[in-house]
Design a protein around this motif. Structure first.
Motif, PDB file in Angstrom:
ATOM      1  N   PHE A   1      26.945  35.893  43.610  1.00  0.00           N
ATOM      2  CA  PHE A   1      27.575  37.190  43.469  1.00  0.00           C
ATOM      3  C   PHE A   1      28.793  37.111  42.534  1.00  0.00           C
ATOM      4  CE2 PHE A   1      27.241  41.384  44.488  1.00  0.00           C
ATOM      5  CZ  PHE A   1      28.431  41.945  44.951  1.00  0.00           C
ATOM      6  N   THR A   2      29.547  36.049  42.742  1.00  0.00           N
ATOM      7  CA  THR A   2      30.708  35.872  41.867  1.00  0.00           C
ATOM      8  C   THR A   2      30.265  35.713  40.400  1.00  0.00           C
ATOM      9  OG1 THR A   2      31.669  34.618  43.695  1.00  0.00           O
ATOM     10  CG2 THR A   2      32.841  34.578  41.603  1.00  0.00           C
TER      11      THR A   2
ATOM     12  N   LEU B   1      38.315  42.038  41.985  1.00  0.00           N
ATOM     13  CA  LEU B   1      36.898  42.130  42.365  1.00  0.00           C
ATOM     14  C   LEU B   1      36.293  40.760  42.619  1.00  0.00           C
ATOM     15  CD1 LEU B   1      35.352  44.873  40.042  1.00  0.00           C
ATOM     16  CD2 LEU B   1      35.750  44.968  42.500  1.00  0.00           C
ATOM     17  N   ILE B   2      36.708  39.804  41.770  1.00  0.00           N
ATOM     18  CA  ILE B   2      36.149  38.453  41.892  1.00  0.00           C
ATOM     19  C   ILE B   2      36.512  37.840  43.249  1.00  0.00           C
ATOM     20  CG2 ILE B   2      36.449  36.107  41.035  1.00  0.00           C
ATOM     21  CD1 ILE B   2      34.662  37.548  39.224  1.00  0.00           C
ATOM     22  N   LEU B   3      37.717  38.206  43.701  1.00  0.00           N
ATOM     23  CA  LEU B   3      38.124  37.602  44.967  1.00  0.00           C
ATOM     24  C   LEU B   3      37.362  38.215  46.148  1.00  0.00           C
ATOM     25  CD1 LEU B   3      41.949  37.318  44.359  1.00  0.00           C
ATOM     26  CD2 LEU B   3      40.238  35.531  44.277  1.00  0.00           C
TER      27      LEU B   3
ATOM     28  N   PHE C   1      27.401  33.941  47.940  1.00  0.00           N
ATOM     29  CA  PHE C   1      28.783  34.149  47.502  1.00  0.00           C
ATOM     30  C   PHE C   1      28.949  33.672  46.055  1.00  0.00           C
ATOM     31  CE2 PHE C   1      33.125  33.344  46.850  1.00  0.00           C
ATOM     32  CZ  PHE C   1      33.426  31.980  46.873  1.00  0.00           C
TER      33      PHE C   1
ATOM     34  N   PRO D   1      34.060  38.571  46.716  1.00  0.00           N
ATOM     35  CA  PRO D   1      32.980  37.775  47.310  1.00  0.00           C
ATOM     36  C   PRO D   1      33.494  36.672  48.230  1.00  0.00           C
ATOM     37  CG  PRO D   1      32.570  38.094  44.990  1.00  0.00           C
ATOM     38  CD  PRO D   1      33.930  38.621  45.265  1.00  0.00           C
ATOM     39  N   PHE D   2      34.641  36.119  47.879  1.00  0.00           N
ATOM     40  CA  PHE D   2      35.202  35.057  48.726  1.00  0.00           C
ATOM     41  C   PHE D   2      35.554  35.591  50.106  1.00  0.00           C
ATOM     42  CE2 PHE D   2      37.023  31.188  49.822  1.00  0.00           C
ATOM     43  CZ  PHE D   2      38.326  31.364  50.312  1.00  0.00           C
TER      44      PHE D   2
ATOM     45  N   GLY E   1      31.492  36.927  56.303  1.00  0.00           N
ATOM     46  CA  GLY E   1      30.112  36.589  56.686  1.00  0.00           C
ATOM     47  C   GLY E   1      30.071  35.390  57.622  1.00  0.00           C
TER      48      GLY E   1
ATOM     49  N   TYR F   1      41.551  36.154  33.253  1.00  0.00           N
ATOM     50  CA  TYR F   1      41.969  36.038  34.657  1.00  0.00           C
ATOM     51  C   TYR F   1      40.792  36.064  35.639  1.00  0.00           C
ATOM     52  CZ  TYR F   1      46.967  36.432  33.592  1.00  0.00           C
ATOM     53  OH  TYR F   1      48.228  36.209  33.142  1.00  0.00           O
ATOM     54  N   PRO F   2      39.836  36.937  35.457  1.00  0.00           N
ATOM     55  CA  PRO F   2      38.696  36.914  36.399  1.00  0.00           C
ATOM     56  C   PRO F   2      38.016  35.548  36.455  1.00  0.00           C
ATOM     57  CG  PRO F   2      38.604  38.895  35.095  1.00  0.00           C
ATOM     58  CD  PRO F   2      39.680  38.050  34.518  1.00  0.00           C
TER      59      PRO F   2
ATOM     60  N   LEU G   1      39.846  40.693  38.425  1.00  0.00           N
ATOM     61  CA  LEU G   1      40.336  39.544  39.182  1.00  0.00           C
ATOM     62  C   LEU G   1      40.270  39.851  40.669  1.00  0.00           C
ATOM     63  CD1 LEU G   1      41.779  36.770  39.200  1.00  0.00           C
ATOM     64  CD2 LEU G   1      43.929  38.012  39.087  1.00  0.00           C
TER      65      LEU G   1
ATOM     66  N   SER H   1      38.312  30.528  43.284  1.00  0.00           N
ATOM     67  CA  SER H   1      37.681  30.991  44.525  1.00  0.00           C
ATOM     68  C   SER H   1      36.506  30.081  44.878  1.00  0.00           C
ATOM     69  CB  SER H   1      37.270  32.460  44.361  1.00  0.00           C
ATOM     70  OG  SER H   1      35.903  32.602  44.186  1.00  0.00           O
TER      71      SER H   1
ATOM     72  N   LEU I   1      24.650  31.752  52.812  1.00  0.00           N
ATOM     73  CA  LEU I   1      25.769  32.671  52.574  1.00  0.00           C
ATOM     74  C   LEU I   1      26.643  32.153  51.426  1.00  0.00           C
ATOM     75  CD1 LEU I   1      27.196  35.212  53.512  1.00  0.00           C
ATOM     76  CD2 LEU I   1      28.512  33.813  55.093  1.00  0.00           C
TER      77      LEU I   1
ATOM     78  N   LEU J   1      29.312  39.043  38.964  1.00  0.00           N
ATOM     79  CA  LEU J   1      30.498  39.843  38.639  1.00  0.00           C
ATOM     80  C   LEU J   1      31.096  39.419  37.292  1.00  0.00           C
ATOM     81  CD1 LEU J   1      32.635  40.390  41.861  1.00  0.00           C
ATOM     82  CD2 LEU J   1      31.777  42.086  40.270  1.00  0.00           C
TER      83      LEU J   1
ATOM     84  N   GLY K   1      34.238  38.197  51.300  1.00  0.00           N
ATOM     85  CA  GLY K   1      32.942  38.500  51.913  1.00  0.00           C
ATOM     86  C   GLY K   1      32.321  37.260  52.532  1.00  0.00           C
ATOM     87  N   PHE K   2      32.506  36.136  51.858  1.00  0.00           N
ATOM     88  CA  PHE K   2      32.004  34.863  52.404  1.00  0.00           C
ATOM     89  C   PHE K   2      32.681  34.538  53.722  1.00  0.00           C
ATOM     90  CE2 PHE K   2      30.321  30.755  52.617  1.00  0.00           C
ATOM     91  CZ  PHE K   2      31.310  29.770  52.609  1.00  0.00           C
ATOM     92  N   LEU K   3      33.974  34.700  53.702  1.00  0.00           N
ATOM     93  CA  LEU K   3      34.707  34.392  54.932  1.00  0.00           C
ATOM     94  C   LEU K   3      34.276  35.330  56.053  1.00  0.00           C
ATOM     95  CD1 LEU K   3      38.303  33.755  53.554  1.00  0.00           C
ATOM     96  CD2 LEU K   3      36.659  32.083  54.362  1.00  0.00           C
TER      97      LEU K   3
END
Lengths: 434, 118, 687
Positions: B42-43, C597-599, B39, C601-602, C608, A410-411, C595, A418, B35, B46, C604-606
């Motif tokens: 960073f992803t 956590l992965i979201l 992003f 950064p997104f 930012g 899932y990640p 999952l 994303s 940025l 992770l 964070g992007f927004l």
């Protein structure tokens, strides 16, 4: 008119062909070769027991020039009884090779030898896996296991009760009285897996000339002497070899018997029961199995697929019947096993049965793919061997049979989406930012 | 010695402040791209941490996820290089053209990623 | 050649246990009542059953019903019945005493008389003459006498051959012994039916010559049984030796019964014929049974000579039980013999034929039991196999003309007894010095076992003594010593003797190779047995631990033990496939956490982007470019959505098709918006 005869003859042919078929495995026509027609009379109880069970016996002298086992490639008889121990050469077109071909084609044979057995009979026995004592004057002598008799003093008439433990071969009813025997003994090659000792001599017996003193240890001693043996060939032909022809005679059938050292005197010897039951086995009235109606399918379905997938649950069923002499009866046993086999068995399971002859089980297909076989190799003492094999391929998962969405991933899914979302946002922002 | 450690930390802080003020001078659209790259990186990080924890089981998904991030980052960096006005090399390239390439590559990247994701 | 083989086989198959014949006994009678139990419609079968029951005096009712008499009367009444049926009908009627009308018999008699004249085959004459004789016996009023007996006699005689056999008809050139029997019976019938005396002397003497020639063809077994055999004769059913011999006996005895003179046949022949019939034992076939019993009844009372059978109910005697030697002398059918004495001329051991153990004794007679007996065995008779020679001496000298008893009759006798086994001992010796290392006495009557040990340099000696009941040396047929290894490999040795002492020495040094160099525990078993030993035994003596050297390279390997058939056929162990363990999956919650956590950064992007203060001010104001812009981003979104759908369920082909369409659209609008943007920015730059 000629046409009518032709048509009638044509319709008779299938009737003739049904006399011995896989559908009715017990024999019908038996050729009995004798040294002398007096044997027909002196052994009439044995022959009558065969005839009362529906067999057609044809008695001929062994050197009759008109005897033949086959004509135009078709065998005329289903079984052969050789009660001619002194015959040096058969008449007609029969010889040792013809007799062995007869057996090789799946037909049964009963051989009765005696202490004057000719080389021909000994040769036939040797080809079948049974070795008679080479000394032609030797008989089986047992000074501790003889039959007590007021007229036989040389202890060649022995009473034996060392039977093979098999209900299939000797019937379910125990033979109470010992069996009388007077003749030559034979030994079996220990590495031969097809021969069985049905009646063995006692440990004190030995094979030697009863009238002369021994100069060297006899070659056949003790329980390794077999008095009556049977052979079940790989094509399920059955052969009975007995070292005494008088065992089959009316005199022995009717005689009373008392084994030396035993206080009980039996009014009737066990010979008649022994040979009636044994002849039932030899002539395929017992112990002849057939397996039909092999079915396999996935659990929950009824039709038979042509290919399985690994990790499928499947059900396998087969019906096994035993010929009872007149009909096919369901065969009940709890040791029939199925193998799922590819070079070596991956799964070996015992089949459970429903007491009506249907055997079934279910198991999971291994996760190895390839071409497998459903194999049943059933071999039990006294039964014909069942060897079934049905090929079935097993395929691995199709690309769309795996787990669709793996929770552990899932990640990663999230990351990909994303990224896509980020790209969309970015493209908009990048174009229109001032 | 306490003096050198404080001086080194002071030096680090001064360095950091100097870098930060230099960076603030970059144009906004480049900052947006930076940025975006951050992003993506960073992803990716992770995901690597996650893989280190649980193992590589659906390896294709892992690769797909990581590659999507890395590919995005790489394409964004390429766009930044091409769009940056101070970059003499790409003076003659219209930024819109660069952006069109960027969009095309991204679409191809995402198709591949979706196929490999499983 | 074939017939002698056949004959020898017959002998050995059936006569082997009978060294001497046994007359007809009750077992024959019970077998007869078992055998003749089916009611057959054929008159021949009915006659056979009736005759057997009559001869053996069986009390049980023979298998005939009232229907049989009906069939008889039917056959006799019909004028077209074949001769054979008439013959058997009359035979049955003679025994059953069916009430046959005299007129019917008269009619048959006249028909038969006519047939006899015209008959061309031997069988026709035989049946006609036979039927006439039967009518004569049943109803004396009927005239059956033949006026031209001479002619008929001659016509029968015409079919005879020079070797004593007869032909079936003048057309058939083959001669048959069976036919000879029929012919003789027919001739006897003709003589008895003759109205005037046949020229007895000439005709009858010619027939007597024929009989003599016929008996020249008789065949003989080794034990003294005589029989006639027949080759295949075309045109008639094959007759085996029993029916051929019965036919001849029937013919000769009936001929002897009607002639006044004697027929000279050697007594041995008659005795041999009796031995042949008795040697068959109890036949299993009704026809064979009938032939045997009827022939014996003819031999029982015939005018040539009546055989007397000497039989012993027992030939095995035990010294311990002190049995009496019993001898019975009867006629063939088991009836009493005339007064006689049985003499035991001599008895000798089979090993020493020259020295007689018993010399000339007379047996006493037991009136109640009807047997002759020897009171007790003399003291010098020890255990062993002997031959007793008997002779029958008739009291009345006249009886010697009527009866034939045979000369000296040899009978093998077994005398058994308890053999004393004593002085049994077993010892382990050192080979070089002859020293006794271990010595144990054995009690072979008990059950104790000894335990010994030896190595390959030593010897094992076993000795014991055997003594017969009379104290003499006894050498048994079987004296084995068996060594059995733990792996079930056996070795057998014969125990030799010097005088009374039986000894066997195992020199292990010489035996190592025979024992396959196998060290370990060997069980010792001694088996002593003989036909005359009542206490034959097989006893485990004990075991010996043998220490043998290692087998050299080239030594023979011990034979592999035989496979136990019961274990070979058992079911196999079950196998369950071990599936590949799937890889360890992380906890579902962990994946969900990541999952989330992965979201981040997104987001964070927004965030930012917002912090940077982005705007969409550059979005074109005028409609057309705005539409293009809008469509462009819509196209992008559509493509990305397509990608999501592709991941979810579409396949690559549809995706690519749709992608082509959408992509083309997006490229078109993108080109327009981008060119518009480029235009505006270049305007700005220039401005």
């Amino acid at each position: 008119m000629a046409k009518l005869i032709f048509v009638v003859l044509l319709t008779l042919i299938p009737i003739l062909c049904t006399s011995f078929s896989p559908e009715k495995p017990s024999d019908r026509r038996i050729l009995v070769l004798l040294d002398d027609f007096a044997v027909k009379s002196s052994h009439s109880l044995f022959f009558k027991s065969l005839q009362s069970r529906g067999f057609d016996l044809e008695f001929k002298l062994a050197d009759d020039p008109k005897i033949a086992l086959q004509r135009y490639g078709q065998y005329l008889y289903d079984a052969l009884v050789l009660f001619c121990p002194t015959i040096e050469r058969f008449g007609g077109s029969i010889d040792a090779a013809a007799v062995l071909d007869f057996v090789d084609s799946g037909h049964d044979l009963i051989v009765g030898a005696d202490n004057n057995a000719s080389d021909l009979i000994r040769e036939i026995a040797t080809e079948c896996g049974v070795d008679f004592d080479e000394d032609s004057a030797a008989m089986v002598v047992d000074h501790s296991g003889y039959a007590v008799s007021s007229t036989e003093g040389d202890h060649t008439l022995i009473a034996s009760d060392d039977f093979i433990k098999s209900d299939v071969i000797l019937g379910s009813k125990k033979i109470e009285a010992p069996v009388l025997f007077q003749g030559i003994g034979h030994s079996l090659n220990p590495s031969n897996s097809l021969v069985l000792k049905v009646l063995s001599a006692s440990p004190t017996a030995f094979s030697a000339n009863p009238k002369s003193k021994l100069t060297s240890p006899p070659s056949l001693i003790g329980s390794s002497i077999s008095l009556v043996s049977v052979i079940q060939a790989r094509n399920n032909a059955r052969i009975l070899i007995s070292g005494s022809l008088s065992m089959f005679s009316n005199r022995f059938f009717r005689s009373d018997v008392q084994k030396a050292g035993s206080p009980t005197k039996h009014d009737k010897s066990g010979n008649e029961q022994f040979f009636t039951e044994l002849s039932k086995w030899v002539l395929h009235e017992r112990g002849h199995l057939k397996a039909v109606n092999v079915q396999h399918h996935k659990v929950g379905e009824t039709n038979e697929p042509s290919i399985y997938r690994i990790n499928d649950d499947l059900e396998y069923s087969v019906e096994i019947y035993e010929w009872s002499g007149t009909t096919w009866e369901p065969y009940v046993a709890d040791d029939v096993q199925i193998q799922f086999y590819m070079m070596s068995p991956y799964v070996l399971k015992t089949l459970s049965n429903d007491s009506k002859g249907r055997y079934f089980t279910s198991f999971k297909v291994p996760d190895v793919y390839g071409v497998f076989q459903f194999k049943i190799e059933y071999e039990r003492l006294g039964y014909t061997s069942l060897s079934l094999s049905k090929q079935i391929p097993v395929r691995p998962f199709r690309h769309n049979e795996y787990e669709r969405f793996i929770p552990a991933a899932y990640p990663y899914y999230g990351a990909a989406f994303s990224m896509m979302a980020g790209f969309f946002v970015f493209s908009a922002v990048h174009l229109y930012n001032k | 010695m306490a003096r050198s450690s404080t001086s080194t930390s002071k030096d680090a802080q001064d360095l950091f402040r100097a870098l930060w003020s230099a960076y603030s001078a970059t144009p906004t659209n480049l900052k947006i791209i930076d940025l975006y790259v951050l992003f993506a990186i960073f992803t990716a990080l992770l995901q690597v941490v996650y893989m280190a924890l649980v193992g590589t089981f659906p390896f294709n998904s892992f690769l797909s996820g990581v590659l999507s991030c890395v590919g995005t980052a790489v394409l964004a960096v390429c766009l930044r290089i091409q769009v940056n006005k101070e970059n003499k090399e790409f003076k003659d390239l219209a930024p819109e053209r660069a952006f069109a390439d960027f969009v095309l590559c991204n679409l191809v990247l995402h198709l591949v990623i979706m196929n490999f994701l499983g | 050649m074939a017939t002698t083989v056949v004959g020898a086989a017959f002998l050995l198959l059936l006569l082997l246990p009978f060294s001497i014949s046994q007359p007809i006994s009750d077992s024959h009678r019970s077998a007869a009542s078992d055998l003749f139990n089916k009611i057959s419609p054929s008159l021949e079968d009915a006659y056979e059953a009736l005759r057997v029951f009559e001869i053996l005096a069986i009390e049980k009712k023979p298998p005939v019903t009232t229907d049989t008499c009906h069939t008889v009367l039917e056959n006799l009444g019909s004028s077209s019945s074949p001769l054979k049926d008439l013959f058997y009908a009359l035979k049955v009627s003679g025994i059953l005493k069916c009430d046959v009308d005299g007129a019917v018999l008269k009619k048959i008699a006249s028909r038969l008389k006519a047939t006899v004249h015209d008959a061309s085959t031997l069988l026709d004459i035989y049946y006609s003459v036979g039927s006439l004789v039967l009518i004569k016996d049943q109803d004396s009023n009927v005239d059956v006498l033949l006026t031209d007996a001479d002619e008929i006699f001659r016509s029968i005689k015409a079919l005879s051959q020079s070797d004593g056999r007869w032909r079936y008809s003048s057309n058939n050139p083959e001669s048959s012994t069976y036919a000879a029997g029929l012919a003789l019976e027919a001739l006897a019938g003709v003589i008895s039916l003759a109205s005037s005396e046949i020229d007895q002397s000439k005709q009858v003497s010619i027939v007597k010559n024929d009989i003599a020639k016929l008996f020249d063809r008789i065949e003989k077994y080794d034990d003294g049984a005589y029989y006639f055999d027949e080759k295949f004769v075309s045109g008639s059913e094959h007759q085996d030796s029993l029916s051929t011999t019965s036919s001849v006996v029937r013919g000769v005895t009936s001929f002897a019964a009607v002639t006044s003179g004697r027929i000279n046949l050697p007594g041995d022949t008659i005795l041999g014929l009796a031995k042949f019939f008795l040697g068959i034992g109890i036949p299993g076939d009704t026809k064979d049974f009938f032939n045997q019993v009827e022939s014996l009844s003819f031999l029982e009372s015939n005018r040539i000579s009546i055989p007397l059978i000497l039989s012993l109910p027992e030939t095995v005697y035990s010294l311990t039980k002190k049995g009496q030697l019993k001898v019975k002398v009867n006629t063939v059918l088991g009836s009493a013999a005339p007064p006689l004495t049985v003499k035991l001329i001599r008895a000798f051991s089979t090993g020493a034929k020259d020295s007689a153990i018993i010399d000339s004794k007379e047996l006493q007679y037991n009136q109640n039991g009807g047997f002759h007996f020897l009171d007790a065995f003399p003291k010098n008779v020890d255990v062993g196999t002997y031959v007793f020679v008997f002779e029958i001496v008739l009291h009345d000298s006249d009886s010697e003309k009527i009866y034939v008893a045979g000369g000296q009759i040899h009978v093998p006798i077994y005398v058994t007894g308890i053999i004393k086994v004593g002085s049994a001992e077993i010892a382990v010796l050192d080979s070089d010095l002859g020293n006794v290392e271990t010595h144990k006495t054995l009690d072979l009557a008990g059950n104790d076992v000894v335990s010994l040990s030896a190595n390959h340099l030593q010897k094992l000696r076993l000795s014991f003594e055997l003594e017969s009941p009379r104290g003499r040396l006894f050498k048994p047929h079987q004296a084995f010593l068996k060594l059995t290894h733990e792996t079930k490999i056996e070795h057998i040795f014969l125990v030799g003797n010097t005088g009374k002492k039986f000894e066997n020495v195992f020199d292990f040094l010489g035996l190592v190779e025979k024992l396959f160099y196998l060290s370990g525990r060997y069980e010792i078993e001694l088996t002593v047995g003989d036909a005359v030993m009542e206490n034959s035994f097989s006893r485990l003596l004990g075991h010996v631990e043998l220490d043998l050297p290692e087998a050299p390279e080239k030594a023979a390997r011990p034979p592999s033990p035989p496979v136990d058939p019961y274990s070979r056929y058992g079911p196999k162990a079950e196998i369950n496939h071990i599936f590949r363990v799937p890889e360890k999956r992380p906890h579902q919650k962990l994946s969900l956490v990541f999952l989330g956590l992965i979201l981040l950064p997104f987001i964070g992007f927004l965030v930012g982007l917002l912090r940077l203060g982005v705007n969409l001010k550059n979005f074109p104001g005028s409609t057309v470019p705005a539409t293009f812009g809008f469509l462009f981003h819509l196209g992008l979104a559509a493509v990305l959505l397509l990608y999501v759908l592709f991941w979810l369920k579409l396949d690559l082909f549809t995706t690519l098709k749709t992608l082509g369409l959408l992509g083309a659209f997006t490229m078109f609008v993108g080109h327009r918006i981008l060119s518009h943007l480029a235009l505006t920015s270049s305007k700005l730059k220039s401005a």
